[in-house]
Scaffold this motif. Structure first.
Motif, PDB file in Angstrom:
ATOM      1  N   HIS A  45       0.849  -1.191   0.000  1.00  0.00           N
ATOM      2  CA  HIS A  45       0.000   0.000   0.000  1.00  0.00           C
ATOM      3  C   HIS A  45       0.888   1.245   0.000  1.00  0.00           C
ATOM      4  O   HIS A  45       2.097   1.160   0.183  1.00  0.00           O
ATOM      5  CB  HIS A  45      -0.820   0.071   1.299  1.00  0.00           C
ATOM      6  CG  HIS A  45      -1.689  -1.090   1.574  1.00  0.00           C
ATOM      7  ND1 HIS A  45      -3.034  -1.072   1.325  1.00  0.00           N
ATOM      8  CD2 HIS A  45      -1.434  -2.309   2.122  1.00  0.00           C
ATOM      9  CE1 HIS A  45      -3.569  -2.224   1.705  1.00  0.00           C
ATOM     10  NE2 HIS A  45      -2.623  -2.992   2.190  1.00  0.00           N
ATOM     11  N   MET A  47       0.409   5.465   1.625  1.00  0.00           N
ATOM     12  CA  MET A  47      -0.435   6.502   2.234  1.00  0.00           C
ATOM     13  C   MET A  47       0.454   7.680   2.581  1.00  0.00           C
ATOM     14  O   MET A  47       1.676   7.534   2.699  1.00  0.00           O
ATOM     15  CB  MET A  47      -1.162   5.982   3.475  1.00  0.00           C
ATOM     16  CG  MET A  47      -0.282   5.661   4.656  1.00  0.00           C
ATOM     17  SD  MET A  47      -1.172   4.952   6.070  1.00  0.00           S
ATOM     18  CE  MET A  47      -2.250   6.301   6.536  1.00  0.00           C
ATOM     19  N   VAL A  73      -2.216  -2.056   9.809  1.00  0.00           N
ATOM     20  CA  VAL A  73      -1.317  -2.650   8.832  1.00  0.00           C
ATOM     21  C   VAL A  73      -0.198  -3.314   9.625  1.00  0.00           C
ATOM     22  O   VAL A  73       0.010  -2.989  10.796  1.00  0.00           O
ATOM     23  CB  VAL A  73      -0.821  -1.559   7.844  1.00  0.00           C
ATOM     24  CG1 VAL A  73       0.110  -0.590   8.513  1.00  0.00           C
ATOM     25  CG2 VAL A  73      -0.232  -2.135   6.595  1.00  0.00           C
ATOM     26  N   LEU A  76       4.711  -0.168   8.599  1.00  0.00           N
ATOM     27  CA  LEU A  76       4.805   1.120   7.909  1.00  0.00           C
ATOM     28  C   LEU A  76       6.272   1.304   7.533  1.00  0.00           C
ATOM     29  O   LEU A  76       7.155   1.070   8.363  1.00  0.00           O
ATOM     30  CB  LEU A  76       4.384   2.257   8.839  1.00  0.00           C
ATOM     31  CG  LEU A  76       2.964   2.211   9.387  1.00  0.00           C
ATOM     32  CD1 LEU A  76       2.801   3.207  10.531  1.00  0.00           C
ATOM     33  CD2 LEU A  76       1.960   2.503   8.293  1.00  0.00           C
ATOM     34  N   HIS A  95      -6.560  -3.844   6.504  1.00  0.00           N
ATOM     35  CA  HIS A  95      -5.888  -3.047   5.476  1.00  0.00           C
ATOM     36  C   HIS A  95      -6.385  -3.310   4.067  1.00  0.00           C
ATOM     37  O   HIS A  95      -6.165  -2.473   3.187  1.00  0.00           O
ATOM     38  CB  HIS A  95      -4.363  -3.270   5.527  1.00  0.00           C
ATOM     39  CG  HIS A  95      -3.948  -4.671   5.202  1.00  0.00           C
ATOM     40  ND1 HIS A  95      -3.511  -5.028   3.964  1.00  0.00           N
ATOM     41  CD2 HIS A  95      -3.923  -5.779   5.973  1.00  0.00           C
ATOM     42  CE1 HIS A  95      -3.216  -6.318   3.966  1.00  0.00           C
ATOM     43  NE2 HIS A  95      -3.467  -6.798   5.174  1.00  0.00           N
ATOM     44  N   GLU A 107       2.574  -0.518   4.340  1.00  0.00           N
ATOM     45  CA  GLU A 107       2.289   0.831   3.826  1.00  0.00           C
ATOM     46  C   GLU A 107       3.583   1.581   3.573  1.00  0.00           C
ATOM     47  O   GLU A 107       4.412   1.727   4.474  1.00  0.00           O
ATOM     48  CB  GLU A 107       1.486   1.652   4.846  1.00  0.00           C
ATOM     49  CG  GLU A 107       0.062   1.236   5.030  1.00  0.00           C
ATOM     50  CD  GLU A 107      -0.906   1.809   4.007  1.00  0.00           C
ATOM     51  OE1 GLU A 107      -0.483   2.541   3.087  1.00  0.00           O
ATOM     52  OE2 GLU A 107      -2.095   1.509   4.144  1.00  0.00           O
ATOM     53  N   HIS A 155      -2.200  -2.936  -3.583  1.00  0.00           N
ATOM     54  CA  HIS A 155      -3.565  -2.705  -3.107  1.00  0.00           C
ATOM     55  C   HIS A 155      -4.505  -2.523  -4.304  1.00  0.00           C
ATOM     56  O   HIS A 155      -5.623  -3.036  -4.315  1.00  0.00           O
ATOM     57  CB  HIS A 155      -3.577  -1.481  -2.188  1.00  0.00           C
ATOM     58  CG  HIS A 155      -4.804  -1.369  -1.366  1.00  0.00           C
ATOM     59  ND1 HIS A 155      -5.138  -0.195  -0.733  1.00  0.00           N
ATOM     60  CD2 HIS A 155      -5.787  -2.240  -1.037  1.00  0.00           C
ATOM     61  CE1 HIS A 155      -6.267  -0.359  -0.067  1.00  0.00           C
ATOM     62  NE2 HIS A 155      -6.685  -1.596  -0.237  1.00  0.00           N
ATOM     63  N   ASP A 165      -3.360   2.907  -4.870  1.00  0.00           N
ATOM     64  CA  ASP A 165      -2.030   2.734  -4.304  1.00  0.00           C
ATOM     65  C   ASP A 165      -1.483   1.321  -4.536  1.00  0.00           C
ATOM     66  O   ASP A 165      -2.256   0.381  -4.685  1.00  0.00           O
ATOM     67  CB  ASP A 165      -2.051   3.080  -2.802  1.00  0.00           C
ATOM     68  CG  ASP A 165      -2.964   2.192  -1.974  1.00  0.00           C
ATOM     69  OD1 ASP A 165      -2.448   1.536  -1.067  1.00  0.00           O
ATOM     70  OD2 ASP A 165      -4.177   2.154  -2.213  1.00  0.00           O
ATOM     71  N   PRO A 166      -0.171   1.223  -4.620  1.00  0.00           N
ATOM     72  CA  PRO A 166       0.850   2.214  -4.318  1.00  0.00           C
ATOM     73  C   PRO A 166       1.168   3.159  -5.477  1.00  0.00           C
ATOM     74  O   PRO A 166       2.060   3.990  -5.359  1.00  0.00           O
ATOM     75  CB  PRO A 166       2.070   1.361  -3.955  1.00  0.00           C
ATOM     76  CG  PRO A 166       1.927   0.143  -4.784  1.00  0.00           C
ATOM     77  CD  PRO A 166       0.443  -0.110  -4.842  1.00  0.00           C
TER      78      PRO A 166
END
Length: 182
Positions: A45, A47, A73, A76, A95, A107, A155, A165-166
């Motif tokens: 992912h 964000m 998630v 990160l 997630h 993420e 994702h 995303d990503p």
């Protein structure tokens, strides 16, 4: 044969202990999920590192945003390459709808402050730092080795038309090749 299996078990146990110690140092347990994950897939992912709040004036750090939204998630990956573990691999994380009980979520935190529009524009172009990319490859290699995972997806692959995303700025084909290098 038994000596080889015993040695493999000893090495895996030592590895798991090192990972537990590392995770204690860069850990922020997120309560949203439950026990019972059987990882078969890794979902990548992205964000914003800092996300604009509803007031349109202030920003919230990504881990705080996830908790407020009751999302989670497993890891990160910060722009400086820090891996922040949020859920244990044996726990589900919220997630990716429909994939939470058999996947590990990672993420990529997109540096800076973002509203949705700036986030979408940013992930359309190259946005990863070298340190972040290397940390993501390292984390995925660990998961692939530990859990015998063969499937790594974006994702956007598991939620087409709904999630972006990503993004095109994530070098997915290169990433897959680098994860699989021995």
């Amino acid at each position: 044969m038994r000596d080889t299996e015993h040695l493999r078990t000893v090495i895996e146990n030592a590895y798991l202990e090192r990972m537990r110690e590392r995770d204690k140092m860069n850990s922020r347990h997120n309560p949203y999920g439950r026990p019972g994950n059987t990882p078969r897939t890794i979902i990548v992912h992205a964000m914003g590192e800092h996300i604009m709040m509803d007031d349109g004036k202030t920003f919230e750090h990504a881990p705080d945003f996830l908790e407020r939204m009751k999302l989670s998630v497993h890891a990160l990956i910060a722009p400086d390459g820090t891996i922040i573990r949020c859920r244990d691999d044996s726990e589900t994380a919220y997630h990716a709808q429909g994939y939470n009980t058999n996947s590990l979520g990672m993420e990529m935190l997109v540096a800076g402050r973002h509203d949705y529009g700036s986030f979408v524009r940013t992930i359309a172009e190259k946005y990863l730092t070298d340190a972040q990319y290397e940390a993501a490859v390292k984390q995925c290699r660990e998961w692939v080795s530990l859990h015998k995972i063969e499937r790594i997806v974006r994702h956007s692959d598991v939620s087409p038309g709904r999630k972006l995303d990503p993004g095109a700025g994530f070098p997915f084909d290169k990433f897959l090749a680098d994860v699989r290098k021995t």
